[in-house]
Design an enzyme around this catalytic site. Structure first.
Site, PDB file in Angstrom:
ATOM      1  N   HIS A  74       7.382  52.839 -26.809  1.00 35.42           N
ATOM      2  CA  HIS A  74       6.962  53.119 -25.434  1.00 35.42           C
ATOM      3  C   HIS A  74       8.173  53.248 -24.531  1.00 35.42           C
ATOM      4  O   HIS A  74       9.208  52.603 -24.739  1.00 35.42           O
ATOM      5  CB  HIS A  74       5.977  52.070 -24.915  1.00 35.42           C
ATOM      6  CG  HIS A  74       6.467  50.663 -24.884  1.00 35.42           C
ATOM      7  ND1 HIS A  74       7.212  50.154 -23.852  1.00 35.42           N
ATOM      8  CD2 HIS A  74       6.307  49.625 -25.754  1.00 35.42           C
ATOM      9  CE1 HIS A  74       7.482  48.876 -24.074  1.00 35.42           C
ATOM     10  NE2 HIS A  74       6.956  48.533 -25.230  1.00 35.42           N
ATOM     11  N   ASP A  76       8.018  52.794 -21.110  1.00 32.47           N
ATOM     12  CA  ASP A  76       7.945  51.988 -19.881  1.00 32.47           C
ATOM     13  C   ASP A  76       8.475  50.574 -20.094  1.00 32.47           C
ATOM     14  O   ASP A  76       8.645  50.111 -21.225  1.00 32.47           O
ATOM     15  CB  ASP A  76       6.499  51.949 -19.347  1.00 32.47           C
ATOM     16  CG  ASP A  76       5.502  51.344 -20.323  1.00 32.47           C
ATOM     17  OD1 ASP A  76       5.621  51.591 -21.536  1.00 32.47           O
ATOM     18  OD2 ASP A  76       4.608  50.608 -19.874  1.00 32.47           O
ATOM     19  N   ASP A 100      12.842  45.275 -25.126  1.00 35.79           N
ATOM     20  CA  ASP A 100      11.446  45.781 -25.098  1.00 35.79           C
ATOM     21  C   ASP A 100      11.358  47.023 -24.236  1.00 35.79           C
ATOM     22  O   ASP A 100      10.995  46.941 -23.080  1.00 35.79           O
ATOM     23  CB  ASP A 100      10.536  44.668 -24.596  1.00 35.79           C
ATOM     24  CG  ASP A 100       9.068  45.016 -24.724  1.00 35.79           C
ATOM     25  OD1 ASP A 100       8.752  46.033 -25.360  1.00 35.79           O
ATOM     26  OD2 ASP A 100       8.234  44.278 -24.176  1.00 35.79           O
ATOM     27  N   GLU A 130       2.579  51.242 -21.714  1.00 32.66           N
ATOM     28  CA  GLU A 130       2.230  50.228 -22.719  1.00 32.66           C
ATOM     29  C   GLU A 130       2.109  48.849 -22.094  1.00 32.66           C
ATOM     30  O   GLU A 130       1.324  48.027 -22.557  1.00 32.66           O
ATOM     31  CB  GLU A 130       3.284  50.196 -23.833  1.00 32.66           C
ATOM     32  CG  GLU A 130       2.885  49.367 -25.053  1.00 32.66           C
ATOM     33  CD  GLU A 130       3.163  47.878 -24.947  1.00 32.66           C
ATOM     34  OE1 GLU A 130       2.550  47.105 -25.687  1.00 32.66           O
ATOM     35  OE2 GLU A 130       4.004  47.474 -24.095  1.00 32.66           O
ATOM     36  N   GLU A 131       2.889  48.608 -21.028  1.00 27.68           N
ATOM     37  CA  GLU A 131       2.996  47.249 -20.484  1.00 27.68           C
ATOM     38  C   GLU A 131       1.893  46.938 -19.467  1.00 27.68           C
ATOM     39  O   GLU A 131       2.011  45.988 -18.700  1.00 27.68           O
ATOM     40  CB  GLU A 131       4.375  47.052 -19.824  1.00 27.68           C
ATOM     41  CG  GLU A 131       5.564  47.232 -20.777  1.00 27.68           C
ATOM     42  CD  GLU A 131       5.748  46.064 -21.737  1.00 27.68           C
ATOM     43  OE1 GLU A 131       4.891  45.162 -21.765  1.00 27.68           O
ATOM     44  OE2 GLU A 131       6.744  46.073 -22.470  1.00 27.68           O
ATOM     45  N   GLU A 159       8.658  48.129 -31.721  1.00 26.29           N
ATOM     46  CA  GLU A 159       8.670  46.964 -30.831  1.00 26.29           C
ATOM     47  C   GLU A 159       9.657  45.933 -31.389  1.00 26.29           C
ATOM     48  O   GLU A 159       9.936  45.919 -32.587  1.00 26.29           O
ATOM     49  CB  GLU A 159       7.276  46.327 -30.784  1.00 26.29           C
ATOM     50  CG  GLU A 159       6.230  47.146 -30.035  1.00 26.29           C
ATOM     51  CD  GLU A 159       6.283  46.977 -28.520  1.00 26.29           C
ATOM     52  OE1 GLU A 159       7.226  46.326 -28.022  1.00 26.29           O
ATOM     53  OE2 GLU A 159       5.394  47.526 -27.851  1.00 26.29           O
ATOM     54  N   HIS A 333      10.528  40.718 -21.414  1.00 28.08           N
ATOM     55  CA  HIS A 333       9.892  40.454 -20.113  1.00 28.08           C
ATOM     56  C   HIS A 333      10.598  39.375 -19.297  1.00 28.08           C
ATOM     57  O   HIS A 333      10.080  38.923 -18.298  1.00 28.08           O
ATOM     58  CB  HIS A 333       8.398  40.063 -20.285  1.00 28.08           C
ATOM     59  CG  HIS A 333       7.590  41.105 -20.996  1.00 28.08           C
ATOM     60  ND1 HIS A 333       6.216  41.049 -21.088  1.00 28.08           N
ATOM     61  CD2 HIS A 333       7.953  42.239 -21.640  1.00 28.08           C
ATOM     62  CE1 HIS A 333       5.776  42.088 -21.772  1.00 28.08           C
ATOM     63  NE2 HIS A 333       6.807  42.828 -22.132  1.00 28.08           N
TER      64      HIS A 333
HETATM   65 ZN   LIG Z   1       7.002  46.511 -25.895  1.00 28.90          ZN
END
Ligand SMILES: [Zn+2]
Length: 356
Positions: A74, A76, A100, A130-131, A159, A333
């Protein structure tokens, strides 16, 4: 038109490319600038066919090989936490999106550009959203609107996994157990029937239940059936006539959603069980020849994935999928998010060897 400062140099090594990708901010919903840059870079590669849907870019080789594999990632990130532009220090890249999962995206881009004749046809998927909520997910949208773009024998979702293979993922089901009683004044409780007390038997059965451990392709998935919430009660002087126990069942990918619901109903036989939401798991598919060759090339013991990830979307299309990427999931994150340079190069080397 891509802004010249956004031009991605696919000749740069994967670590430098990770920095370049991270420095083009792409918080969910604002991926267009990065998607444009990825799109433009891939369209300049003569051996690829490139498709675009919204901010999802799909590039493929078409060599007529016997097998086709997907490498997906992903574009984003979660909101930036004052941690951009990237800072590189002692073999470590710090910044939003490094683990990530733009280090994984960098590896995808390197392979897309520099493997003109892979031994398996490859589809490279770069997707948006995705997030955030699942219904916005770019991979889900492409699976719905262009399922042919995702046709493959096997998929690797890049991932963060610390460069080990994490196979499949468990499914998840939520249900409410609704208990009813009869309201009465608590001073004359014998006139009523207490719904909260009725929850006692539900909780007793849940604590007595031994969750299964299911081994598939050598990976052991540990299930869990748990109460995750309880509500009930009307007022301090009223015998409650309703109580709801909310459950979450994490089930091995060998079960489908109906079978998972049956397990919950069997454990709570005699109670009013209402399934509110469920998502299937994904089989690891490690017995598929392409997957087995991949695991052998990685050279580390694969592990099961307990949480739900987008590999399940591939699985629902009939494509077995694993997670494999250079980042450390534990720092995803976080403001302190980082990715080490060494595993980025390792992932590129392993995937290149697998596809050569
Ligand atoms: Zn991810």
């Amino acid at each position: 038109m891509t802004d010249p400062q956004d031009e991605l140099d696919l000749a740069a090594d994967a670590a430098s490319l990770t920095v370049a990708l991270c420095d083009i901010e792409s918080v969910s919903g604002r991926e267009t600038r990065l998607a444009d840059a990825v799109d433009a870079a891939l369209r300049a590669v003569p051996h690829l066919t490139v498709d675009r849907d919204g901010d999802t870019v799909v590039a493929r080789t078409d060599l007529g090989r016997d097998e086709r594999v997907v490498l997906a990632g992903h574009l984003d990130t979660v909101p930036v936490g004052g941690n951009l532009p990237c800072r590189v220090e002692g073999g470590r890249i710090h910044g939003c999106g490094t683990t990530d999962m733009k280090s994984g995206v960098a590896v995808q881009l390197r392979l897309a550009a520099h493997l003109p004749a892979p031994n398996r046809d490859v589809t490279f998927v770069f997707y948006d959203h995705e997030e955030v909520e699942a219904d916005k997910n770019g991979l889900g949208r492409v699976a719905r609107d262009h399922p042919d773009w995702l046709t493959a024998d096997f998929a690797v979702l890049m991932e963060p996994t610390n460069a080990t293979v994490e196979g499949g993922c468990q499914g998840t089901l939520r249900a409410d157990v609704v208990l009813s009683g009869h309201r009465a004044h608590s001073a004359r409780s014998w006139m009523g029937s207490n719904a909260v007390h009725a929850a006692g038997e539900v909780l007793r059965r849940l604590s007595a239940y031994q969750p299964e451990q299911v081994t598939i392709d050598g990976l052991t998935y540990r299930e869990g059936l748990n109460a995750v919430g309880i509500t009930g009660g009307v007022a301090g002087n009223v015998i409650p006539d309703e109580c709801v126990v909310s459950l979450n069942y994490r089930f091995a990918p060998s079960k489908d959603e109906d079978e998972a619901a049956d397990v919950v109903r069997r454990v709570l036989d005699g109670f009013d069980v209402r399934v509110t939401d469920s998502a299937p798991g994904a089989l690891p598919g490690l017995s598929h020849p392409a997957a087995a060759a991949f695991v052998a090339m990685v050279g580390r013991e694969p592990a099961p994935k307990f949480g739900w990830t987008d590999v399940a979307r591939f699985s629902s299309l009939g494509v077995p999928a694993v997670n494999y990427g250079p980042g450390d999931p534990m720092v995803a994150h976080q403001r302190e998010e980082y990715c080490d340079v060494a595993p980025i190069h390792e992932c590129e080397r392993v995937l290149r060897a697998w596809l050569t």
